[in-house]
Design an enzyme around this catalytic site. Structure first.
Site, PDB file in Angstrom:
ATOM      1  N   ASP A 190      38.132  98.387  93.973  1.00 65.85           N
ATOM      2  CA  ASP A 190      36.846  98.480  93.287  1.00 65.85           C
ATOM      3  C   ASP A 190      35.876  99.181  94.220  1.00 65.85           C
ATOM      4  O   ASP A 190      35.574  98.683  95.311  1.00 65.85           O
ATOM      5  CB  ASP A 190      36.327  97.090  92.921  1.00 65.85           C
ATOM      6  CG  ASP A 190      34.974  97.155  92.217  1.00 65.85           C
ATOM      7  OD1 ASP A 190      34.903  97.713  91.101  1.00 65.85           O
ATOM      8  OD2 ASP A 190      33.974  96.676  92.801  1.00 65.85           O
ATOM      9  N   GLU A 274      39.676 102.819  89.586  1.00 64.50           N
ATOM     10  CA  GLU A 274      38.993 103.018  88.313  1.00 64.50           C
ATOM     11  C   GLU A 274      38.415 104.420  88.251  1.00 64.50           C
ATOM     12  O   GLU A 274      37.894 104.935  89.257  1.00 64.50           O
ATOM     13  CB  GLU A 274      37.874 101.985  88.161  1.00 64.50           C
ATOM     14  CG  GLU A 274      37.190 102.002  86.805  1.00 64.50           C
ATOM     15  CD  GLU A 274      36.133 100.916  86.682  1.00 64.50           C
ATOM     16  OE1 GLU A 274      35.563 100.761  85.591  1.00 64.50           O
ATOM     17  OE2 GLU A 274      35.893 100.222  87.692  1.00 64.50           O
ATOM     18  N   ASP A 355      33.033  91.575  92.962  1.00 67.72           N
ATOM     19  CA  ASP A 355      33.771  92.764  93.378  1.00 67.72           C
ATOM     20  C   ASP A 355      35.264  92.496  93.473  1.00 67.72           C
ATOM     21  O   ASP A 355      36.087  93.311  93.031  1.00 67.72           O
ATOM     22  CB  ASP A 355      33.241  93.266  94.723  1.00 67.72           C
ATOM     23  CG  ASP A 355      31.784  93.696  94.646  1.00 67.72           C
ATOM     24  OD1 ASP A 355      31.378  94.178  93.573  1.00 67.72           O
ATOM     25  OD2 ASP A 355      31.056  93.543  95.647  1.00 67.72           O
TER      26      ASP A 355
END
Length: 405
Positions: A190, A274, A355
């Site tokens: 992340d 991502e 997170d």
């Protein structure tokens, strides 16, 4: 696979002059060819072919007094400039057809551009001397700082001068994948601004904020530049100082990206990230911090290093609700403000780090088997039932402090 290797060049005075002449000649041929094609397009005619442009703008132009100086540089450099224009047009039209991301039409080059480059192919008969110098036609043997050896023999070299006045030699070579020993861990990543990267195993890497740390120096050099008279030599010197300060920031950021990406690739068998909307975030009030982080460059490093070393790389969609779903029970709890860094799942009662929870969900969305127990989650204290409260003594049926009924 093809990889690019860059090395620092240190040309002397005459060699810098010869390179400047090569940059200028390649730029003139590129602009002449672009002007010829745009003129033909405006007149409704067909685009001139590369062979016709080569004969007209290089061979015939050398015979004229206005372009006689084109013969003072290697002809290969001029031919490659025409091929660069062909590539620019091809990329532009492919973008219009949807074959690649859209990009602008070819534009005229300027001697004030931040980047100047010329390319020498095998036809130019360039070579690497036994002493380690780079021998270029009509330029000479240029000293090179070799930081590592090339994995194979390159067929071409591109000489680049950046805005800070530094020279580089760029080689594109064919390399074979180097398979690393298999390891067990898989990881989801992340990316953020407070912490640059948070892994699904709980590892957090702080954001270095190279640009923020160098703002004071950049501001000072930029202020000195603004006070110099336009067109003066002092303004040119001040501009180079500003460019060097920015280059130091970019180099430090690139080194950080390389070290972190290499460590992640070596320690994990599969990596999931991502797909962030960097362009959209760069239009918000967080623009400077987003550009300072350099997420796109970091993800690109992860992708090509994974292909090089035999690791699996996964990229999930940007619309996955990684921060809204509990990684323990999978219940979607809805969006949360950015200041909420920990939250409690309303379904299972787990206390989640925002997170780390997102990193675990990134890995799960990519199909990686990441256990939620690595996300540092814990049960929240729940009020006990009336019959469970207190302390039982010696098997007494009553609960201390609560009268029996």
């Amino acid at each position: 696979m093809q990889l690019r290797y860059g090395f620092r060049l240190y040309p002397n005075g005459p060699q810098r002059s010869a390179l400047a002449q090569a940059f200028g000649c390649a730029r003139v041929v590129f602009n002449d060819a672009l002007r010829a094609r745009e003129t033909a397009r405006a007149a409704g005619g067909a685009f001139p072919r590369t062979g016709d442009l080569s004969r007209l703008l290089i061979t015939e132009a050398k015979k004229t007094d206005e372009r006689a100086w084109l013969g003072e540089v290697s002809a290969v450099v001029l031919q490659q400039s025409l091929r660069d224009l062909d590539t620019a047009y091809r990329n532009f039209f492919d973008g219009l057809k949807g074959k690649r991301p859209r990009m602008g039409a070819p534009r005229f080059k300027s001697r004030k551009d931040n980047r100047q480059a010329v390319r020498f192919t095998a036809n130019a008969r360039w070579k690497i001397t036994t002493g380690g110098d780079l021998s270029l036609p009509k330029i000479g043997d240029v000293r090179v700082k070799w930081s590592r050896s090339l994995p194979s023999v390159p067929s071409a070299v591109t000489v680049i001068r950046d805005a800070a006045g530094r020279y580089f030699a760029s080689f594109v070579v064919e390399t074979e994948p180097e398979t690393l020993p298999d390891v067990e861990p898989v990881v989801g990543i992340d990316l953020g601004l407070g912490h640059f990267a948070v892994l699904s195993d709980g590892t957090k890497t702080d954001a270095p904020r190279f640009l923020r740390r160098a703002e004071k120096k950049l501001k000072r050099e930029q202020k000195r530049l603004s006070r110099k008279a336009r067109g003066s030599n002092n303004r040119t010197k001040a501009r180079v100082k500003v460019a060097r300060a920015h280059a130091q920031v970019a180099d430090a950021r690139r080194e950080f990206h390389h070290q972190l990406s290499t460590r992640i690739i070596r320690e994990n068998q599969a990596i999931a990230v991502e797909d962030l909307a960097v362009k959209g975030l760069a239009r918000t009030r967080l623009a400077k911090s987003v550009h300072d982080a350099g997420w796109s460059a970091f993800v690109a490093m992860l992708e090509y290093k994974a292909a090089k070393f035999g690791r699996s790389f996964h990229r999930i969609g940007r619309f996955e609700p990684t921060s809204q779903v509990c990684c323990v029970c999978g219940v979607k709890d809805g969006p949360k403000p950015l200041h909420v860094r920990t939250w409690e799942c309303g379904a299972c009662g787990s206390v989640l780090d925002r997170d780390i929870n997102a990193a675990v969900n990134v890995a799960k969305a990519a199909g990686l088997a990441v256990s939620a127990c690595r996300a540092q989650v814990g049960p929240v204290p729940v009020p006990a039932q009336r019959g469970e409260a207190g302390t039982h003594r010696d098997g007494q049926p009553t609960v201390v402090g609560i009268p029996a009924f």
